[in-house]
Design a protein around this motif. Sequence first.
Motif, PDB file in Angstrom:
ATOM      1  N   ILE A   4       0.851  -1.195   0.000  1.00 40.45           N
ATOM      2  CA  ILE A   4       0.000   0.000   0.000  1.00 40.45           C
ATOM      3  C   ILE A   4       0.881   1.237   0.000  1.00 40.45           C
ATOM      4  O   ILE A   4       1.766   1.384   0.848  1.00 40.45           O
ATOM      5  CB  ILE A   4      -0.904   0.000   1.248  1.00 40.45           C
ATOM      6  CG1 ILE A   4      -1.912  -1.135   1.089  1.00 40.45           C
ATOM      7  CG2 ILE A   4      -1.645   1.316   1.431  1.00 40.45           C
ATOM      8  CD1 ILE A   4      -2.282  -1.762   2.354  1.00 40.45           C
ATOM      9  N   THR A   5       0.625   2.115  -0.935  1.00 41.23           N
ATOM     10  CA  THR A   5       1.391   3.358  -1.004  1.00 41.23           C
ATOM     11  C   THR A   5       0.424   4.533  -1.019  1.00 41.23           C
ATOM     12  O   THR A   5      -0.570   4.519  -1.739  1.00 41.23           O
ATOM     13  CB  THR A   5       2.265   3.396  -2.287  1.00 41.23           C
ATOM     14  OG1 THR A   5       2.961   2.162  -2.403  1.00 41.23           O
ATOM     15  CG2 THR A   5       3.261   4.525  -2.241  1.00 41.23           C
ATOM     16  N   LEU A   6       0.755   5.506  -0.202  1.00 43.66           N
ATOM     17  CA  LEU A   6      -0.007   6.753  -0.190  1.00 43.66           C
ATOM     18  C   LEU A   6       0.945   7.827  -0.694  1.00 43.66           C
ATOM     19  O   LEU A   6       2.085   7.911  -0.231  1.00 43.66           O
ATOM     20  CB  LEU A   6      -0.455   7.041   1.249  1.00 43.66           C
ATOM     21  CG  LEU A   6      -1.476   8.151   1.440  1.00 43.66           C
ATOM     22  CD1 LEU A   6      -2.832   7.745   0.843  1.00 43.66           C
ATOM     23  CD2 LEU A   6      -1.645   8.453   2.935  1.00 43.66           C
ATOM     24  N   PHE A   7       0.489   8.620  -1.630  1.00 44.31           N
ATOM     25  CA  PHE A   7       1.323   9.659  -2.229  1.00 44.31           C
ATOM     26  C   PHE A   7       0.900  11.017  -1.676  1.00 44.31           C
ATOM     27  O   PHE A   7      -0.295  11.361  -1.731  1.00 44.31           O
ATOM     28  CB  PHE A   7       1.178   9.652  -3.753  1.00 44.31           C
ATOM     29  CG  PHE A   7       1.637   8.370  -4.388  1.00 44.31           C
ATOM     30  CD1 PHE A   7       2.916   8.263  -4.928  1.00 44.31           C
ATOM     31  CD2 PHE A   7       0.803   7.261  -4.419  1.00 44.31           C
ATOM     32  CE1 PHE A   7       3.348   7.071  -5.500  1.00 44.31           C
ATOM     33  CE2 PHE A   7       1.222   6.063  -4.992  1.00 44.31           C
ATOM     34  CZ  PHE A   7       2.495   5.963  -5.533  1.00 44.31           C
ATOM     35  N   GLY A   8       1.870  11.775  -1.180  1.00 42.25           N
ATOM     36  CA  GLY A   8       1.553  13.099  -0.647  1.00 42.25           C
ATOM     37  C   GLY A   8       2.533  13.463   0.452  1.00 42.25           C
ATOM     38  O   GLY A   8       3.474  12.717   0.725  1.00 42.25           O
ATOM     39  N   VAL A  15      -4.016  14.210   3.213  1.00 37.61           N
ATOM     40  CA  VAL A  15      -3.127  13.059   3.373  1.00 37.61           C
ATOM     41  C   VAL A  15      -3.251  12.534   4.803  1.00 37.61           C
ATOM     42  O   VAL A  15      -3.320  11.327   5.049  1.00 37.61           O
ATOM     43  CB  VAL A  15      -1.663  13.440   3.045  1.00 37.61           C
ATOM     44  CG1 VAL A  15      -0.702  12.317   3.415  1.00 37.61           C
ATOM     45  CG2 VAL A  15      -1.528  13.800   1.570  1.00 37.61           C
ATOM     46  N   ARG A  16      -3.345  13.458   5.751  1.00 34.04           N
ATOM     47  CA  ARG A  16      -3.449  13.025   7.153  1.00 34.04           C
ATOM     48  C   ARG A  16      -4.758  12.268   7.406  1.00 34.04           C
ATOM     49  O   ARG A  16      -4.789  11.321   8.187  1.00 34.04           O
ATOM     50  CB  ARG A  16      -3.328  14.229   8.100  1.00 34.04           C
ATOM     51  CG  ARG A  16      -3.146  13.794   9.538  1.00 34.04           C
ATOM     52  CD  ARG A  16      -2.920  14.954  10.459  1.00 34.04           C
ATOM     53  NE  ARG A  16      -2.625  14.513  11.814  1.00 34.04           N
ATOM     54  CZ  ARG A  16      -2.632  15.309  12.871  1.00 34.04           C
ATOM     55  NH1 ARG A  16      -2.887  16.615  12.713  1.00 34.04           N
ATOM     56  NH2 ARG A  16      -2.384  14.828  14.072  1.00 34.04           N
ATOM     57  N   MET A  32       4.775   8.083   0.171  1.00 39.29           N
ATOM     58  CA  MET A  32       5.702   8.513  -0.885  1.00 39.29           C
ATOM     59  C   MET A  32       5.554  10.026  -1.048  1.00 39.29           C
ATOM     60  O   MET A  32       4.496  10.500  -1.467  1.00 39.29           O
ATOM     61  CB  MET A  32       5.308   7.803  -2.185  1.00 39.29           C
ATOM     62  CG  MET A  32       6.266   8.011  -3.318  1.00 39.29           C
ATOM     63  SD  MET A  32       7.802   7.132  -3.075  1.00 39.29           S
ATOM     64  CE  MET A  32       7.314   5.472  -3.516  1.00 39.29           C
ATOM     65  N   PRO A  33       6.609  10.784  -0.693  1.00 40.97           N
ATOM     66  CA  PRO A  33       6.456  12.252  -0.706  1.00 40.97           C
ATOM     67  C   PRO A  33       6.219  12.821  -2.112  1.00 40.97           C
ATOM     68  O   PRO A  33       6.948  12.502  -3.045  1.00 40.97           O
ATOM     69  CB  PRO A  33       7.782  12.771  -0.139  1.00 40.97           C
ATOM     70  CG  PRO A  33       8.564  11.589   0.269  1.00 40.97           C
ATOM     71  CD  PRO A  33       7.947  10.360  -0.311  1.00 40.97           C
TER      72      PRO A  33
END
Length: 214
Positions: A4-8, A15-16, A32-33
């Motif tokens: 699982i990847t969250l981008f932001g 994002v929070r 993932m910034p």
Amino acid sequence: MSKITLFGTDDSVYVRIARMTLHEKGVDYELMPIDIFAVDSVPASYVDRQPFGKIPSFEHDGFRLYETGAITRYIDEAFPGPRLQPEDPRRRARMNQLISIADAYIYRPLVWGLYVELVSKAASGEPPDQRWVGEAREKMPVCLGALSDFLADSLWFCGDGLTLADLYLAPMLDYFLLVPEGADAFRKIENLRTWRDRIGRRESFLATCPLTRS
Ligand SMILES: N[C@@H](CCC(=O)N[C@@H](CS)C(=O)NCC(=O)O)C(=O)O
């Protein structure tokens, strides 16, 4: 093992919200910034993920999704762990109503109109846009009054159980509480103050506090 990847970036309200949802469900993920505001550094590939240029976006084993409402409902439904959406149709409708209110009427005035204009801009020596601040100031009591009415004497916004509505509101109000006049008005409303203290003790809240503020 699913990936699982969250981008932001961790300082983003939306994002929070997604991160708090992942933490509440006990789901591991990678952040993932993607700095959406640093125009030069937004990779072109991000536009494929989110053509509207907003964060977050999300990927689970190749399944891509954007829009925080869709992401958080998917996380709640696709993973085990405590349910974050009420089964009861009326409570669920209330939760969806609160999420719409947060998106449409809370985020812009309280985060952008007050926090960004009065706190964030001041930190970088920029003057606030007084028209925008004035509009947000007018909306503030309406926002707080409506939220206090919804909360009433419940533990959480939709009753006894934490829901996505609480996870939406907490990151927005967290920025708003950095505005001195916002904090003053908020702290005078007892049920909101108690709710904030309650959610402020949760691991999902503490673990997702923006690094710039810790
Ligand atoms: N409707 C979007 C809103 C997300 C959103 O506004 N994210 C902000 C950061 S908190 C953003 O990407 N702002 C960049 C911009 O407005 O250009 C969602 O639900 O995910």
